[in-house]
Write an enzyme that holds these catalytic residues in place. Structure first.
Site, mmCIF file in Angstrom:
data_model
loop_
_atom_site.group_PDB
_atom_site.id
_atom_site.type_symbol
_atom_site.label_atom_id
_atom_site.label_comp_id
_atom_site.label_asym_id
_atom_site.label_seq_id
_atom_site.Cartn_x
_atom_site.Cartn_y
_atom_site.Cartn_z
ATOM 1 N N LYS A 37 -1.312 3.071 6.002
ATOM 2 C CA LYS A 37 -0.516 2.820 4.783
ATOM 3 C C LYS A 37 0.453 1.660 4.972
ATOM 4 O O LYS A 37 0.714 0.913 4.056
ATOM 5 C CB LYS A 37 0.251 4.068 4.361
ATOM 6 C CG LYS A 37 1.024 4.711 5.474
ATOM 7 C CD LYS A 37 0.709 6.191 5.590
ATOM 8 C CE LYS A 37 0.387 6.543 6.997
ATOM 9 N NZ LYS A 37 -0.285 7.794 7.238
ATOM 10 N N LYS A 80 3.161 5.004 0.893
ATOM 11 C CA LYS A 80 2.110 5.704 0.143
ATOM 12 C C LYS A 80 2.315 5.539 -1.362
ATOM 13 O O LYS A 80 1.373 5.283 -2.104
ATOM 14 C CB LYS A 80 2.114 7.183 0.535
ATOM 15 C CG LYS A 80 1.728 7.408 1.999
ATOM 16 C CD LYS A 80 2.045 8.833 2.455
ATOM 17 C CE LYS A 80 1.731 9.020 3.939
ATOM 18 N NZ LYS A 80 2.292 10.278 4.485
ATOM 19 N N GLY A 103 7.257 17.631 17.780
ATOM 20 C CA GLY A 103 6.412 16.442 17.702
ATOM 21 C C GLY A 103 6.076 16.030 16.286
ATOM 22 O O GLY A 103 5.118 15.300 16.043
ATOM 23 N N GLY A 115 -8.538 9.427 15.162
ATOM 24 C CA GLY A 115 -9.728 8.785 15.714
ATOM 25 C C GLY A 115 -10.608 9.783 16.449
ATOM 26 O O GLY A 115 -11.843 9.794 16.281
ATOM 27 N N ALA A 116 -9.984 10.620 17.272
ATOM 28 C CA ALA A 116 -10.756 11.629 17.997
ATOM 29 C C ALA A 116 -11.411 12.605 17.010
ATOM 30 O O ALA A 116 -12.545 13.053 17.223
ATOM 31 C CB ALA A 116 -9.848 12.384 18.972
ATOM 32 N N ASP A 163 7.680 5.923 5.216
ATOM 33 C CA ASP A 163 6.258 6.296 5.234
ATOM 34 C C ASP A 163 5.809 6.757 3.845
ATOM 35 O O ASP A 163 4.783 6.300 3.325
ATOM 36 C CB ASP A 163 6.069 7.417 6.267
ATOM 37 C CG ASP A 163 4.743 8.121 6.133
ATOM 38 O OD1 ASP A 163 3.749 7.567 6.631
ATOM 39 O OD2 ASP A 163 4.687 9.211 5.532
ATOM 40 N N GLY A 183 -3.147 12.666 3.267
ATOM 41 C CA GLY A 183 -4.099 13.310 4.169
ATOM 42 C C GLY A 183 -5.431 13.646 3.555
ATOM 43 O O GLY A 183 -6.157 12.758 3.085
ATOM 44 N N ALA A 213 -11.572 1.853 15.959
ATOM 45 C CA ALA A 213 -10.437 1.266 16.674
ATOM 46 C C ALA A 213 -9.261 2.207 16.552
ATOM 47 O O ALA A 213 -8.732 2.408 15.451
ATOM 48 C CB ALA A 213 -10.100 -0.102 16.073
ATOM 49 N N GLY A 214 -8.866 2.792 17.685
ATOM 50 C CA GLY A 214 -7.779 3.771 17.662
ATOM 51 C C GLY A 214 -8.339 5.156 17.878
ATOM 52 O O GLY A 214 -9.130 5.643 17.072
#
Lengths: 433, 433
Positions: free
Chosen positions: A112, A212, A194, A21-22, A208, A141, A15-16
């Site tokens: 997270k 974590k 980005g 996901g890719a 964020d 990561g 999902a995603g």
């Protein structure tokens, strides 16, 4: 140990289908043989779900069923594991995770935010259903920190966990230093590249990284996740002169998370700190992450690697998937959720030396007044310097001896009433690492 | 997930009560509650075995049966796991391990020598019997590198594994540098401090670190352990001037293990190398260990921590024990031993720049002759310097462009026939890290 071709495949529902996901789809397709050899059984994808079916993601989705609704995906009879890579603390991610558990599936997630807010309830639900939730990809990561803490170092009383776990902030801070650019300029650069979340406060506000840290605290200390107790301070107030002054003193500024169990309770801080330039944390550049674990027996263990990106994050997701394929099953937070204690947030922080920068109006006696207020609050001065001085204002830098944040805040409040500083003083903790 | 007090205890038999064995006993006694909470069941010691029953080891052995013979210990019906901490590639360690497997016990060991020589046979025996052999403590002390490679990073094609994995050698090399002392003096110091094995060649000859590298190679590349193919070079020929010259050039000298799978086969080297002074490996001081893993998806992961000592090594042993207590069972080398390929040793090493130091007789034209021989062998010179020169001999330092070790050895052999060098030139690889 099961043999590869006799065991049934482990079937994933993904999902995603963003970057991570890719990446998971790519790895499952490209490395089927390697994965089957190591996991003892094949890993397959049955169905996928994402917001936009038509988007080109650079990987083939051929052979996978499509589900518009991730909850439907999570409930499919031909899915053994929901791989939740949508993100967001609530909404579809949580709904799909809950649906998967209720339907008797295991869950692997990189989310997270969801675990920082709902980790305890989700872990309890999973354990009641005899299922596992794994989240290696949610923290730092590609670095196998969750596995190291919950398994490899499981015999240790963990005394402290520290980490630089937001690559965007570390990029901004190291780029400010290397290029001598102000925060705003580098922030704009990062935005154009980005690197920033849609809500940049998630990055530069420390949220964020705070998510974590709250997950690491839980597994390190056997306490329920308590994100609300994380003291959050972002990097937005760090000026280029802070970075330069810190460098002059032999330090680097990092957005550093620290969790430690003290006599006063559990201390969880995510804030810009000064660390020695020569320490492993001080030498960390750009988007790389680092987690430092201190245990009573193992001493200090340092783990370093890419904290984000398609390959590293998908590697962490697949590590969890392969554990499930191999039958390695462990409680979400390293021990049954029902046995996790309620964390008692520490009443104050562990004392530390502080870096204090302020700009004084150029009036006679201003500095003496500041020094007196620090002394009144019990804050003693280790070093002090005045630098780059114009006719009307004098920037001053003070390094204190070890003190509490409370005493320092009291001194700062008193200094602000004096009408000698142009702005609120900047106080940064100097962390012993 | 089992609950603590409903599950039967996991019962250990500990063979070998040296520093690490005593540490394991201490942890089991001190942290019974923590271990039971995390593992989901208690971990107990049933019986112990060592050479000398009367020695004071600083921990209580009360409540444990004593066995003079570790093989008898391994076969006891009330032992679930043999914890083998005797050491030695053959003899009692191997006999007890084989007896344990034959009797249906799991084995946790810190014995790199035994696994480097007999790992494949022992793993096959264990897997045929449905038992596991775990060896986190055998490589890099407290660093969870075996778990990270076999589990956390399991979805990666590993491209290279590197490590500084012998603390004694790193102590000697960093102490030579910091104190400016010659090898022999620091070697004597290390001996007096008890840092050296009974046979010091195990340390300074690179054998111990080579054992570790051969185990990492196997799990990284899915090949059978092939210690005999590790190219071993010790640190005994490193002179203080090598360390100083390397530092001048921005490098540090480390006893570095490198394993990589190339088109020419599996390359396994344990040798003193130059690494950039600013790299994580270059900054490693004293007895600390570091392992660097490079995977196709995860990129570079660096793990750092104490490579030896009671606490760190016992921590690693207990991590393995707790995995077994939790029911986490994995093949010895990360995939079934029967599926490990026979390693094809690489025919030659990956090209690299080399550091070359020699002392020339002070005769006209000597340097030109050396340069000509290097050119004849196809070795081109990047930088060259003459330094500290007396009337009869001139030390010369050469940094080559990338070349093969074969070409360099050919050039060195040709140089030695010239009668212009006082001694065999010293050649050290410059590793890209």
């Amino acid at each position: 140990m099961p043999e590869t071709h006799k065991s049934p495949p482990l079937r994933l529902g993904i999902a995603g289908l963003g970057t991570v996901g890719a990446g998971v789809v790519r790895i499952v397709r490209q490395k089927a043989e390697l994965i089957a050899a190591r996991a003892g059984r094949p890993v397959e994808i049955t169905a996928v779900s994402a917001r936009n079916r038509d988007k080109d993601r650079g990987v083939s989705l051929e052979g996978y069923d499509w589900e518009d609704n991730p909850v439907t995906l999570a409930r499919r009879a031909d899915v053994d594991v929901l791989v939740e890579l949508m993100g967001g603390s609530d909404g579809p991610a949580k709904a799909a995770t809950e649906a998967a558990i209720a339907a008797g599936k295991d869950v692997v997630t990189a989310n997270k935010a969801m675990l920082a807010h709902h980790g305890q309830a989700l872990a309890e639900a999973a354990e009641a259903a005899g299922r596992v939730i794994r989240f290696e990809a949610a923290v730092a990561g590609g670095i196998p920190i969750i596995k190291s803490l919950t398994e490899g170092l499981a015999a240790n009383e963990i005394t402290r966990v520290m980490g630089v776990m937001n690559g965007t902030c570390n990029y901004i801070l190291t780029r400010m230093q290397s290029a001598g650019l102000p925060y705003e300029t580098v922030f704009q650069e990062a935005d154009k590249l980005g690197y920033l979340e849609a809500d940049p406060q998630l990055d530069v506000g420390g949220i964020d990284a705070g998510h974590k840290l709250s997950l690491l605290s839980s597994i390190a200390f056997g306490t329920q996740v308590d994100f609300d107790a994380v003291q959050l301070e972002g990097i937005g107030k760090i000026m280029i002169e802070d970075i330069e002054q810190a460098a002059d003193l032999g330090y680097r500024i990092k957005l550093l998370g620290v969790a430690q169990l003290t006599g006063r309770g559990l201390e969880q801080r995510m804030s810009p700190c000064l660390v020695p330039a020569t320490s492993p944390l001080g030498q960390l550049e750009g988007g790389t992450n680092m987690v430092v674990v201190e245990g009573d027996d193992v001493g200090q263990i340092v783990l370093r690697g890419a904290g984000a990106g398609e390959g590293p994050t998908a590697s962490a997701v697949m590590g969890d998937v392969m554990d499930i394929a191999r039958g390695l099953r462990i409680s979400t937070f390293g021990q049954p959720a029902s046995t996790l204690k309620t964390a008692q947030p520490a009443s104050g922080n562990t004392p530390a030396p502080y870096y204090l920068r302020m700009t004084l109006h150029d009036k006679p006696g201003a500095l003496a007044k500041v020094a007196a207020r620090l002394g009144d609050a019990g804050v003693s001065i280790d070093r002090m310097r005045q630098y780059g001085h114009d006719d009307t204002a004098a920037p001053v830098l003070i390094i204190t001896h070890k003190t509490t944040r409370g005493a320092l805040d009291e001194a700062i409040a008193a200094i602000e009433t004096l009408n000698v500083v142009t702005d609120t003083p900047v106080a940064l903790r100097i962390e012993e690492v």
